[in-house]
Write a protein that holds these residues in place. Sequence first.
Motif, PDB file in Angstrom:
ATOM      1  N   LYS A  58       0.813  -1.218   0.000  1.00  0.00           N
ATOM      2  CA  LYS A  58       0.000   0.000   0.000  1.00  0.00           C
ATOM      3  C   LYS A  58       0.847   1.268   0.000  1.00  0.00           C
ATOM      4  N   GLY A  59       2.136   1.142   0.272  1.00  0.00           N
ATOM      5  CA  GLY A  59       2.999   2.315   0.314  1.00  0.00           C
ATOM      6  C   GLY A  59       3.024   3.005   1.661  1.00  0.00           C
ATOM      7  N   ASP A  60       2.427   2.388   2.684  1.00  0.00           N
ATOM      8  CA  ASP A  60       2.446   2.972   4.027  1.00  0.00           C
ATOM      9  C   ASP A  60       3.835   2.881   4.657  1.00  0.00           C
ATOM     10  N   VAL A  61       4.605   1.915   4.189  1.00  0.00           N
ATOM     11  CA  VAL A  61       5.973   1.697   4.644  1.00  0.00           C
ATOM     12  C   VAL A  61       6.831   1.558   3.391  1.00  0.00           C
ATOM     13  N   ASP A  62       8.047   2.076   3.451  1.00  0.00           N
ATOM     14  CA  ASP A  62       8.938   1.942   2.296  1.00  0.00           C
ATOM     15  C   ASP A  62       9.140   0.467   1.953  1.00  0.00           C
ATOM     16  N   TYR A  63       9.079   0.186   0.677  1.00  0.00           N
ATOM     17  CA  TYR A  63       9.285  -1.180   0.201  1.00  0.00           C
ATOM     18  C   TYR A  63      10.749  -1.563   0.370  1.00  0.00           C
ATOM     19  N   ASP A  64      10.960  -2.689   1.004  1.00  0.00           N
ATOM     20  CA  ASP A  64      12.299  -3.268   1.165  1.00  0.00           C
ATOM     21  C   ASP A  64      12.206  -4.693   0.631  1.00  0.00           C
ATOM     22  N   ALA A  65      12.819  -4.935  -0.505  1.00  0.00           N
ATOM     23  CA  ALA A  65      12.687  -6.224  -1.193  1.00  0.00           C
ATOM     24  C   ALA A  65      13.130  -7.394  -0.325  1.00  0.00           C
ATOM     25  N   SER A  66      14.213  -7.239   0.428  1.00  0.00           N
ATOM     26  CA  SER A  66      14.701  -8.372   1.224  1.00  0.00           C
ATOM     27  C   SER A  66      13.776  -8.664   2.398  1.00  0.00           C
ATOM     28  N   ILE A  67      13.246  -7.626   3.028  1.00  0.00           N
ATOM     29  CA  ILE A  67      12.303  -7.853   4.132  1.00  0.00           C
ATOM     30  C   ILE A  67      11.013  -8.458   3.594  1.00  0.00           C
ATOM     31  N   PHE A  68      10.530  -7.932   2.469  1.00  0.00           N
ATOM     32  CA  PHE A  68       9.306  -8.463   1.883  1.00  0.00           C
ATOM     33  C   PHE A  68       9.483  -9.939   1.546  1.00  0.00           C
ATOM     34  N   GLU A  69      10.604 -10.262   0.943  1.00  0.00           N
ATOM     35  CA  GLU A  69      10.849 -11.654   0.557  1.00  0.00           C
ATOM     36  C   GLU A  69      10.872 -12.564   1.783  1.00  0.00           C
ATOM     37  N   GLN A  70      11.504 -12.122   2.867  1.00  0.00           N
ATOM     38  CA  GLN A  70      11.540 -12.934   4.088  1.00  0.00           C
ATOM     39  C   GLN A  70      10.140 -13.125   4.664  1.00  0.00           C
ATOM     40  N   ARG A  71       9.372 -12.033   4.679  1.00  0.00           N
ATOM     41  CA  ARG A  71       7.992 -12.128   5.188  1.00  0.00           C
ATOM     42  C   ARG A  71       7.158 -13.068   4.323  1.00  0.00           C
ATOM     43  N   ALA A  72       7.333 -12.988   3.019  1.00  0.00           N
ATOM     44  CA  ALA A  72       6.580 -13.856   2.101  1.00  0.00           C
ATOM     45  C   ALA A  72       6.979 -15.317   2.281  1.00  0.00           C
ATOM     46  N   GLU A  73       8.259 -15.576   2.467  1.00  0.00           N
ATOM     47  CA  GLU A  73       8.714 -16.952   2.708  1.00  0.00           C
ATOM     48  C   GLU A  73       8.153 -17.478   4.028  1.00  0.00           C
ATOM     49  N   ASP A  74       8.190 -16.644   5.059  1.00  0.00           N
ATOM     50  CA  ASP A  74       7.633 -17.062   6.354  1.00  0.00           C
ATOM     51  C   ASP A  74       6.136 -17.326   6.234  1.00  0.00           C
ATOM     52  N   PHE A  75       5.433 -16.445   5.542  1.00  0.00           N
ATOM     53  CA  PHE A  75       3.993 -16.613   5.350  1.00  0.00           C
ATOM     54  C   PHE A  75       3.698 -17.924   4.624  1.00  0.00           C
ATOM     55  N   ALA A  76       4.486 -18.227   3.606  1.00  0.00           N
ATOM     56  CA  ALA A  76       4.278 -19.473   2.856  1.00  0.00           C
ATOM     57  C   ALA A  76       4.501 -20.696   3.742  1.00  0.00           C
ATOM     58  N   ARG A  77       5.543 -20.671   4.540  1.00  0.00           N
ATOM     59  CA  ARG A  77       5.786 -21.810   5.447  1.00  0.00           C
ATOM     60  C   ARG A  77       4.666 -21.926   6.470  1.00  0.00           C
ATOM     61  N   LEU A  78       4.272 -20.801   7.032  1.00  0.00           N
ATOM     62  CA  LEU A  78       3.227 -20.806   8.056  1.00  0.00           C
ATOM     63  C   LEU A  78       1.870 -21.226   7.498  1.00  0.00           C
ATOM     64  N   SER A  79       1.630 -20.973   6.217  1.00  0.00           N
ATOM     65  CA  SER A  79       0.322 -21.275   5.633  1.00  0.00           C
ATOM     66  C   SER A  79      -0.013 -22.762   5.693  1.00  0.00           C
TER      67      SER A  79
END
Length: 156
Positions: A58-79
Amino acid sequence: MKKLIVSLASTAILSLGISGSALADKHAFNDAESAVDYRQSAFSIMRANFVAMAEMVKGDVDYDASIFEQRAEDFARLSQIPWAGFTTEGAMPGDNTDALQEIWDNWDDFKKRSEDLIADAKSLAEASTSGSLETIKPAFMAAAKNCKGCHDNYKD
Protein backbone atom coordinates in the motif's frame (compact mmCIF):
# COMPACT_ATOMS: atom_id res chain seq x y z
CA MET A 1 34.95 -44.30 34.27
CA LYS A 2 34.21 -45.26 30.67
CA LYS A 3 31.16 -47.29 31.79
CA LEU A 4 29.93 -44.33 33.84
CA ILE A 5 30.15 -41.99 30.82
CA VAL A 6 28.37 -44.52 28.59
CA SER A 7 25.72 -44.99 31.27
CA LEU A 8 25.19 -41.23 31.67
CA ALA A 9 25.02 -40.75 27.90
CA SER A 10 22.48 -43.57 27.58
CA THR A 11 20.39 -42.09 30.38
CA ALA A 12 20.50 -38.65 28.73
CA ILE A 13 19.44 -40.09 25.36
CA LEU A 14 16.64 -42.07 26.98
CA SER A 15 15.48 -38.96 28.85
CA LEU A 16 15.42 -36.97 25.61
CA GLY A 17 13.36 -39.69 24.00
CA ILE A 18 10.85 -39.61 26.86
CA SER A 19 10.66 -35.80 26.78
CA GLY A 20 10.28 -35.94 23.01
CA SER A 21 7.37 -38.31 23.42
CA ALA A 22 5.74 -35.95 25.88
CA LEU A 23 6.18 -33.09 23.41
CA ALA A 24 4.85 -35.23 20.58
CA ASP A 25 1.75 -35.99 22.64
CA LYS A 26 1.19 -32.27 23.24
CA HIS A 27 1.49 -31.57 19.53
CA ALA A 28 -0.93 -34.39 18.82
CA PHE A 29 -3.59 -32.17 20.40
CA ASN A 30 -4.76 -34.37 23.22
CA ASP A 31 -7.30 -31.71 24.02
CA ALA A 32 -9.35 -29.17 22.15
CA GLU A 33 -7.82 -26.19 23.91
CA SER A 34 -4.34 -27.11 22.64
CA ALA A 35 -5.66 -27.46 19.09
CA VAL A 36 -7.40 -24.08 19.20
CA ASP A 37 -4.30 -22.41 20.70
CA TYR A 38 -2.13 -24.00 18.01
CA ARG A 39 -4.21 -22.80 15.09
CA GLN A 40 -4.73 -19.34 16.59
CA SER A 41 -1.00 -18.94 17.20
CA ALA A 42 -0.21 -19.93 13.63
CA PHE A 43 -2.79 -17.54 12.23
CA SER A 44 -1.53 -14.75 14.45
CA ILE A 45 2.02 -15.08 13.13
CA MET A 46 0.70 -15.38 9.57
CA ARG A 47 -1.25 -12.16 10.10
CA ALA A 48 1.82 -10.31 11.41
CA ASN A 49 3.75 -11.25 8.28
CA PHE A 50 0.86 -10.40 5.97
CA VAL A 51 0.27 -7.00 7.58
CA ALA A 52 3.95 -6.12 7.18
CA MET A 53 3.74 -7.00 3.48
CA ALA A 54 0.43 -5.12 3.07
CA GLU A 55 1.99 -1.96 4.47
CA MET A 56 4.67 -2.15 1.78
CA VAL A 57 2.20 -2.97 -1.01
CA LYS A 58 0.00 0.00 0.00
CA GLY A 59 3.00 2.31 0.31
CA ASP A 60 2.45 2.97 4.03
CA VAL A 61 5.97 1.70 4.64
CA ASP A 62 8.94 1.94 2.30
CA TYR A 63 9.28 -1.18 0.20
CA ASP A 64 12.30 -3.27 1.17
CA ALA A 65 12.69 -6.22 -1.19
CA SER A 66 14.70 -8.37 1.22
CA ILE A 67 12.30 -7.85 4.13
CA PHE A 68 9.31 -8.46 1.88
CA GLU A 69 10.85 -11.65 0.56
CA GLN A 70 11.54 -12.93 4.09
CA ARG A 71 7.99 -12.13 5.19
CA ALA A 72 6.58 -13.86 2.10
CA GLU A 73 8.71 -16.95 2.71
CA ASP A 74 7.63 -17.06 6.35
CA PHE A 75 3.99 -16.61 5.35
CA ALA A 76 4.28 -19.47 2.86
CA ARG A 77 5.79 -21.81 5.45
CA LEU A 78 3.23 -20.81 8.06
CA SER A 79 0.32 -21.27 5.63
CA GLN A 80 0.74 -25.04 5.98
CA ILE A 81 0.58 -25.11 9.77
CA PRO A 82 -2.82 -24.17 11.26
CA TRP A 83 -5.03 -26.72 9.55
CA ALA A 84 -4.29 -29.65 11.89
CA GLY A 85 -5.79 -27.58 14.69
CA PHE A 86 -9.22 -27.84 13.10
CA THR A 87 -9.49 -31.64 13.19
CA THR A 88 -9.32 -32.36 16.93
CA GLU A 89 -12.55 -33.47 18.54
CA GLY A 90 -13.94 -30.70 20.73
CA ALA A 91 -12.06 -27.97 18.86
CA MET A 92 -14.96 -27.79 16.45
CA PRO A 93 -15.47 -24.84 16.73
CA GLY A 94 -14.08 -24.82 20.27
CA ASP A 95 -14.11 -22.35 23.12
CA ASN A 96 -12.42 -18.96 22.90
CA THR A 97 -12.39 -18.97 19.11
CA ASP A 98 -13.92 -17.01 16.27
CA ALA A 99 -14.14 -20.13 14.12
CA LEU A 100 -17.72 -20.72 12.98
CA GLN A 101 -19.50 -24.06 12.85
CA GLU A 102 -19.78 -23.52 9.09
CA ILE A 103 -16.17 -24.74 8.78
CA TRP A 104 -17.19 -28.26 9.72
CA ASP A 105 -20.56 -28.04 7.99
CA ASN A 106 -18.72 -27.16 4.74
CA TRP A 107 -15.53 -29.07 5.35
CA ASP A 108 -14.73 -29.76 1.68
CA ASP A 109 -14.94 -26.05 0.82
CA PHE A 110 -12.86 -25.09 3.86
CA LYS A 111 -10.23 -27.68 2.98
CA LYS A 112 -10.12 -26.43 -0.62
CA ARG A 113 -9.71 -22.86 0.60
CA SER A 114 -6.84 -23.93 2.88
CA GLU A 115 -5.14 -25.66 -0.07
CA ASP A 116 -5.70 -22.56 -2.22
CA LEU A 117 -4.15 -20.37 0.47
CA ILE A 118 -1.10 -22.61 0.63
CA ALA A 119 -0.75 -22.35 -3.17
CA ASP A 120 -1.31 -18.57 -3.11
CA ALA A 121 1.27 -18.15 -0.35
CA LYS A 122 3.78 -20.18 -2.34
CA SER A 123 3.10 -18.04 -5.42
CA LEU A 124 3.57 -14.90 -3.34
CA ALA A 125 6.90 -16.16 -2.02
CA GLU A 126 8.01 -16.96 -5.57
CA ALA A 127 6.90 -13.53 -6.84
CA SER A 128 8.75 -11.84 -3.99
CA THR A 129 12.07 -13.13 -5.31
CA SER A 130 11.64 -10.80 -8.32
CA GLY A 131 12.12 -7.78 -6.09
CA SER A 132 9.48 -5.97 -8.15
CA LEU A 133 6.31 -4.70 -6.51
CA GLU A 134 4.60 -4.84 -9.91
CA THR A 135 5.25 -8.59 -10.01
CA ILE A 136 4.37 -9.04 -6.34
CA LYS A 137 1.06 -7.13 -6.24
CA PRO A 138 -1.08 -9.64 -8.20
CA ALA A 139 0.21 -12.55 -6.10
CA PHE A 140 -0.34 -10.54 -2.92
CA MET A 141 -3.88 -9.63 -3.94
CA ALA A 142 -4.72 -13.27 -4.74
CA ALA A 143 -3.60 -14.31 -1.25
CA ALA A 144 -5.49 -11.40 0.32
CA LYS A 145 -8.66 -12.32 -1.56
CA ASN A 146 -8.36 -15.92 -0.38
CA CYS A 147 -7.85 -14.82 3.25
CA LYS A 148 -10.84 -12.48 3.10
CA GLY A 149 -13.09 -15.09 1.50
CA CYS A 150 -12.36 -17.57 4.24
CA HIS A 151 -12.83 -14.96 6.97
CA ASP A 152 -16.13 -13.84 5.44
CA ASN A 153 -17.50 -17.38 5.47
CA TYR A 154 -15.84 -19.08 8.41
CA LYS A 155 -14.80 -16.53 11.03
CA ASP A 156 -17.04 -14.62 13.44
